[in-house]
Motif scaffolding. Structure first.
Motif, PDB file in Angstrom:
ATOM      1  N   GLN A 317      43.156  67.400  68.933  1.00 43.76           N
ATOM      2  CA  GLN A 317      42.844  66.770  67.653  1.00 43.76           C
ATOM      3  C   GLN A 317      43.140  65.275  67.751  1.00 43.76           C
ATOM      4  O   GLN A 317      44.137  64.861  68.316  1.00 43.76           O
ATOM      5  CB  GLN A 317      43.700  67.379  66.524  1.00 43.76           C
ATOM      6  N   GLY A 318      42.208  64.425  67.230  1.00 42.86           N
ATOM      7  CA  GLY A 318      42.392  62.980  67.354  1.00 42.86           C
ATOM      8  C   GLY A 318      42.372  62.293  65.999  1.00 42.86           C
ATOM      9  O   GLY A 318      42.523  62.924  64.949  1.00 42.86           O
ATOM     10  N   ALA A 331      35.932  51.486  61.559  1.00 47.42           N
ATOM     11  CA  ALA A 331      36.441  50.323  62.299  1.00 47.42           C
ATOM     12  C   ALA A 331      36.947  50.741  63.675  1.00 47.42           C
ATOM     13  O   ALA A 331      38.142  50.747  63.963  1.00 47.42           O
ATOM     14  CB  ALA A 331      37.540  49.610  61.510  1.00 47.42           C
ATOM     15  N   LEU A 332      36.055  51.063  64.576  1.00 48.10           N
ATOM     16  CA  LEU A 332      36.412  51.539  65.921  1.00 48.10           C
ATOM     17  C   LEU A 332      37.225  50.494  66.654  1.00 48.10           C
ATOM     18  O   LEU A 332      36.996  49.281  66.549  1.00 48.10           O
ATOM     19  CB  LEU A 332      35.139  51.843  66.712  1.00 48.10           C
ATOM     20  N   ASP A 336      39.645  54.338  70.718  1.00 46.61           N
ATOM     21  CA  ASP A 336      38.819  55.462  70.265  1.00 46.61           C
ATOM     22  C   ASP A 336      37.845  55.930  71.341  1.00 46.61           C
ATOM     23  O   ASP A 336      37.164  56.951  71.170  1.00 46.61           O
ATOM     24  CB  ASP A 336      38.035  55.069  69.007  1.00 46.61           C
ATOM     25  N   SER A 337      37.717  55.234  72.443  1.00 43.19           N
ATOM     26  CA  SER A 337      36.844  55.680  73.530  1.00 43.19           C
ATOM     27  C   SER A 337      37.365  57.003  74.090  1.00 43.19           C
ATOM     28  O   SER A 337      38.578  57.221  74.166  1.00 43.19           O
ATOM     29  CB  SER A 337      36.778  54.634  74.646  1.00 43.19           C
ATOM     30  N   GLY A 338      36.470  57.871  74.497  1.00 46.92           N
ATOM     31  CA  GLY A 338      36.877  59.146  75.093  1.00 46.92           C
ATOM     32  C   GLY A 338      35.786  60.181  74.980  1.00 46.92           C
ATOM     33  O   GLY A 338      34.647  59.904  74.596  1.00 46.92           O
ATOM     34  N   MET A 339      36.157  61.440  75.324  1.00 48.61           N
ATOM     35  CA  MET A 339      35.238  62.571  75.264  1.00 48.61           C
ATOM     36  C   MET A 339      35.496  63.347  73.987  1.00 48.61           C
ATOM     37  O   MET A 339      36.632  63.722  73.692  1.00 48.61           O
ATOM     38  CB  MET A 339      35.403  63.482  76.480  1.00 48.61           C
ATOM     39  N   LEU A 357      32.068  58.770  73.852  1.00 46.90           N
ATOM     40  CA  LEU A 357      32.042  57.594  72.990  1.00 46.90           C
ATOM     41  C   LEU A 357      32.614  56.421  73.771  1.00 46.90           C
ATOM     42  O   LEU A 357      33.737  56.491  74.284  1.00 46.90           O
ATOM     43  CB  LEU A 357      32.877  57.828  71.719  1.00 46.90           C
ATOM     44  N   MET A 358      31.814  55.355  73.890  1.00 43.77           N
ATOM     45  CA  MET A 358      32.295  54.122  74.520  1.00 43.77           C
ATOM     46  C   MET A 358      32.372  53.039  73.451  1.00 43.77           C
ATOM     47  O   MET A 358      31.366  52.750  72.781  1.00 43.77           O
ATOM     48  CB  MET A 358      31.338  53.685  75.639  1.00 43.77           C
ATOM     49  N   VAL A 359      33.540  52.432  73.278  1.00 41.85           N
ATOM     50  CA  VAL A 359      33.744  51.325  72.344  1.00 41.85           C
ATOM     51  C   VAL A 359      33.696  50.040  73.155  1.00 41.85           C
ATOM     52  O   VAL A 359      34.485  49.856  74.095  1.00 41.85           O
ATOM     53  CB  VAL A 359      35.085  51.465  71.585  1.00 41.85           C
TER      54      VAL A 359
END
Length: 971
Positions: A317-318, A331-332, A336-339, A357-359
């Motif tokens: 959970q994130g 507001a990334l 927050d980057s990850g799978m 997700l790539m920030v």
């Protein structure tokens, strides 16, 4: 069992990952039975207690980690019945229904059931009265009969492990207190009120009733919708099977049991449950967003019952906010980057949808979208310059013309210049900036003059097979790059593939060679420059001979006419001016033009009458159209149609005859061809009478192919003239007779044999025979016949030579040498040979020597050729040599050179110096000519030479002949 893998002696589940069992990480370092290979978990020596449970893989890389679906591993087994003592007897009255319970022991895995009656291998056979439930294993009797008394053993089989166990026997005993009367059905086996069914599975519903008489089972859907063809019933309707279960198969099903005492029913609902399944448009995909942007991912799945949702980042959970299954992050930031994984789950299963997700955070860059170094634009057009830097967050842009700032803030980075002129030509620069840096890109704008089409194509007409040039020429700004292309009927012309017909010039013109009908249509010349695209078009009409007419049919037919109709074909650009009708029959060679009414069929007519046809003949017709270009292709042929029959209108020809034997009148004629017989039942009528009489004698022949009739009568005088005519008839009547011909009856053979017959041997193969001509006799003499034979005791070895006219001498050739021949002469006429003369005999000469002259020497001085050879000596069985035959031949003077006969062994020949010669020498005897020598080749260049030759050559002579043969190759 594993939901996504197959259980064997070891277990393999794929993915590069960490593995857990029932939520606990598996320590592969201290586990000798488990190891990984390429991400797969391999388990050896499976153990029920240690390996049963749910497996899950956690896959990871530098971007994060995700969880795989769970796989459940279970072990199939079948324990023994708890007690093996004899079961209590079941007492039942005749006619009463009964149930024998199986009570299967603890197990895992699918079971099947059977029952043994008394002893193996006698199994209970299911029918409308007996049923074995594969759900409970119990055995059901709708009503018991005396033959059912005995011991029953339940057989349980595990379909996975293949284990099989038997229960202890259950005795079935018949009570003695009477027979059970009739009673209404009682449904003992029925399916639950609610039956969950997975989509695409096979659903089986059981229904069985006790009753007397035995009840009949039937099925229906309470909705009234009939069963599809895939639904089957088994075991006397006790089982309803629905393969490939779908949503439309869900509903309430009713089982009806009925006998004459009443009926009973059981019903239940089949529900189509489904595993969760993600909607394609609501699955998440890899996403790249700039820092401080907002993320919104929606994940939706279908399934029954409705799935619930949860979200994981790197398997946990994130920092997420979930609403109605959707994920949103405001507001990334870089952390927050990850799978990420969307998890959809219901009681049937769980599915995952994964994405990265790539920030992003980066300064502006034009590396992927710089301005073109040189941009050309037509004067008066609108120019659009795009400024699209890569930047996170997005950059703020401004434009400069040279050093002049045009716009300090331009929202989408695009610069538009309407109605450009030469004054707008300059260098333009876009500058982009965000909090991480600044970048720029520059391009030069060049304004060109408009392009003009100076020579356009015009609409044209052309005849098929000709060639044409379609013009397309322009005037343009010299700074522009220009290309020409041509389209035909909306498709670009491929000049390499279609080079047989199309060619484009450098100036833009289109040449079309050997134009076909298919080349007619719209041609478009397309001119492309750096700044614009222009086009001009023209219509090309190709004229050709007409296409084939169609649907040729015979509307009406008589014995000599046929009414035809047809539909026109394409006129191919030139109006149809007329039609030609053609026909063929089994008796014609190919198609022939036929006469019509009207005589000329113009282009507006689609009917005509064919005339001059033969009766009772099968015809095919076709039509050919013409226009000013020429004749077109013929139509398909009409159906075969036979003309009506009619009386014959053609008489036999070439009536004649004569000959035959005594008392015969032989009449012959040329048969009427089948094409002219005009109907069935065709035959001939032969009429004849002695010359000078009035009454005709008639005979009928019913065979069309016969061409000869023989009338026999002892009263016919020999060689007497008759008037003869032959007519034809068929089933419709009698046709015309031929003209009258004179035919003589058969004559008698000559009655006298020739006299003073003499024979003289001419050679080894020839005898001359001479006789005296016959005096005038009553019979005609047409000539003489000589027969000969070798052995007077064998008359079957006869040869025969005939000579017509008054000749009284003949040579018989092809005879054997030194052989006695017997000969006889007879006169003959059309009736045959008369009596033969008394036989005489004569012996042929001995054969000539079978050896050629040898040791031939020759000398060539000037044009004189001198030859010498050894004499040929005859043997006792051969004729004595009387001389030699020297035979020269030349390519150019063959007929000018005489053969020389000499009794010497030398000869002189005068030859031409401009020719080549072949010389051959033969011995001559009274038995004929002997074997010729090997040819001597005298080449025209051999003047003043000498040589030798032989029939039997020594090695030295072979060389001489070989040289001579080579010299003769010119000849």
């Amino acid at each position: 069992m594993l939901e996504s893998a197959k259980l064997l002696d070891s277990l393999s589940v794929h993915h590069d990952c960490l593995w857990s069992l029932n939520g606990t990480l598996i320590d592969l370092g201290n586990d000798y039975r488990r190891h990984m290979s390429g991400g797969s978990l391999i388990i050896s020596n499976l153990d029920k207690d240690q390996d049963t449970g749910a497996y899950q893989c956690t896959a990871f890389n530098t971007w994060g980690s995700i969880l795989s679906r769970r796989a459940s591993l279970q072990f199939a087994y079948l324990e023994n019945f708890k007690t093996q003592t004899v079961r209590s007897a079941v007492n039942v009255r005749e006619g009463q229904g009964v149930v024998l319970l199986c009570g299967p022991p603890p197990h895992s895995g699918e079971l099947t059931f059977a029952w043994i009656f008394n002893e193996y291998p006698y199994f209970v056979q299911q029918d409308s009265r007996r049923f074995i439930s594969q759900e409970t294993g119990s055995l059901y009797f709708a009503k018991v009969e005396p033959t059912d008394v005995g011991n029953y053993t339940c057989v349980v089989n595990n379909t996975v492990t293949k284990e099989k166990i038997l229960s202890s026997p259950t005795p079935l005993v018949l009570r003695s207190d009477g027979v059970m009367g009739e009673y209404e059905p009682k449904i003992e086996v029925h399916f639950p009120d609610s039956v969950p069914a997975a989509k695409e599975s096979v659903v089986k519903l059981e229904c069985f009733a006790l009753g007397n008489p035995v009840p009949e089972i039937s099925w229906r859907r309470t909705s009234g919708v009939p069963f599809p063809s895939k639904v089957k019933t088994k075991n006397s309707n006790a089982i309803l099977e629905i393969p490939n279960f779908q949503q439309e198969d869900a509903g309430t099903y009713e089982c009806m049991a009925e006998n004459r005492r009443g009926k009973n029913a059981a019903r239940g609902r089949d529900e189509c449950n489904r595993y969760p399944h993600l909607y394609r448009k609501h699955t998440i995909t890899d996403t790249a967003l700039s820092i401080e942007e907002n993320l919104f991912w929606e994940c939706k799945a279908n399934g029954k019952p409705k799935p619930s949702y949860s979200w994981l980042k790197n398997g946990e959970q994130g920092r997420v906010q979930i609403e109605n299954g959707a994920l949103s992050i405001a507001a990334l930031n870089l952390s927050d980057s990850g799978m990420y994984q969307c998890v959809a789950e219901n009681k049937h299963g769980i599915i995952y949808s994964s994405a990265q997700l790539m920030v992003l955070a980066s300064p502006p860059s034009f590396s992927k979208s710089p301005l073109r170094a040189l941009l050309k634009a037509r004067s008066g057009s609108e120019v659009t310059l795009e400024c699209k830097p890569q930047a996170s967050p997005p950059a703020i842009s401004l434009w400069k013309k040279g050093n002049e700032i045009l716009i300090t803030l331009f929202p989408n980075g695009t610069l538009k210049i309407a109605n450009v002129t030469k004054r707008d030509a300059a260098s333009y620069t876009c500058i982009a900036k965000n909090q991480f840096g600044t970048a720029s890109t520059t391009g030069k704008l060049l304004i060109t003059d408009p392009t003009r089409i100076t020579m356009r194509p015009t609409n044209m007409e052309i005849i098929v097979g000709e060639s044409i040039v379609i013009p397309c020429q322009i005037a343009c700004d010299p700074a522009l790059d220009v290309s020409f292309s041509w389209a035909f009927n909306g498709q670009l012309i491929d000049f390499q593939r279609d080079s047989d017909h199309f060619e484009r010039s450098i100036s833009g013109d289109l040449m079309i060679r050997n134009i076909q009908l298919s080349h007619g249509g719209k041609y478009v010349c397309v001119i492309d420059t750096d700044v614009e695209s222009l086009s001009t078009s023209a219509i090309l009409v190709v004229k050709g001979p007409p296409g084939p007419p169609d649907k040729v049919s015979v509307e009406e037919i008589t014995d000599s006419t046929a009414q035809l109709s047809w539909t026109p074909g394409r006129d191919n650009g030139s109006p149809i001016t007329g039609y030609i009708i053609q026909a063929r029959t089994p008796f014609t060679v190919g198609w022939q033009a036929v006469d019509t009414v009207p005589e000329v069929v113009n282009g507006n007519m689609l009917t005509a009458t064919v005339v001059g046809l033969n009766a009772w003949v099968e015809y095919e017709f076709r039509v050919v159209a013409r226009n000013t270009v020429g004749l077109g292709e013929p139509s398909p042929s009409s159906a075969k149609t036979r003309t009506e029959d009619a009386i014959p209108d053609t008489a036999p020809t070439d009536v004649g005859g004569g000959g035959g034997t005594k008392s015969e009148l032989v009449i012959t004629w040329e048969p009427v061809s089948e094409e002219l017989q005009n109907g069935e039942g065709f035959g001939y009528i032969i009429a004849f009478r002695p010359v000078g009489t009035v009454t005709w004698t008639r005979a009928v022949i019913s065979t069309p192919g016969v061409a000869r009739y023989v009338f026999r009568n002892d009263t016919i005088p020999p060689f007497s003239p008759f008037d003869v005519k032959v007519g034809a008839y068929n089933n419709r009547g009698q046709g015309p007779f031929s003209s009258i011909a004179t035919v003589y009856s058969a004559e008698e053979v000559p009655s006298v044999a020739p006299k003073r017959v003499r024979a003289r041997s001419v050679s080894a193969a020839k005898i001359e025979v001479i006789w005296e001509a016959l005096p005038a006799i009553p019979e005609r003499v047409l000539g003489y016949e000589v027969v000969y034979w070798e052995d007077d005791t064998k008359p079957d070895t006869v040869g025969k030579v005939r000579i017509s006219g008054n000749s009284t001498q003949v040579n018989i050739t092809g005879l054997k040498a030194n052989t006695v021949y017997y000969l006889s002469v007879a006169a003959f006429n059309t009736a045959g040979p008369g009596p033969q003369s008394a036989p005489i005999n004569n012996t042929t000469k001995k054969p000539p020597p079978d050896r050629a002259p040898l040791n031939i020497q020759w000398t060539m001085i000037g044009s004189t050729l001198t030859l010498h050879w050894d004499p040929v000596v005859a043997m006792e069985t051969e004729s004595k040599v009387t001389g030699y035959l020297v035979s020269p031949s030349s390519r150019h003077h063959y007929n000018d050179i005489n053969t020389i006969l000499t009794n010497k062994t030398t000869a002189e020949l005068t030859l031409s110096a401009s020719d080549n010669y072949l010389i051959q020498i033969k011995a001559v005897s009274e038995g004929g000519e002997g074997v010729g020598s090997e040819p001597i080749h005298i080449h025209k260049l051999s003047m003043g030479a000498r040589g030798s030759g032989s029939s039997r050559l020594s090695p030295l002579c072979r060389s001489a002949v070989l040289i001579s043969a080579l010299l003769s190759s010119v000849w």
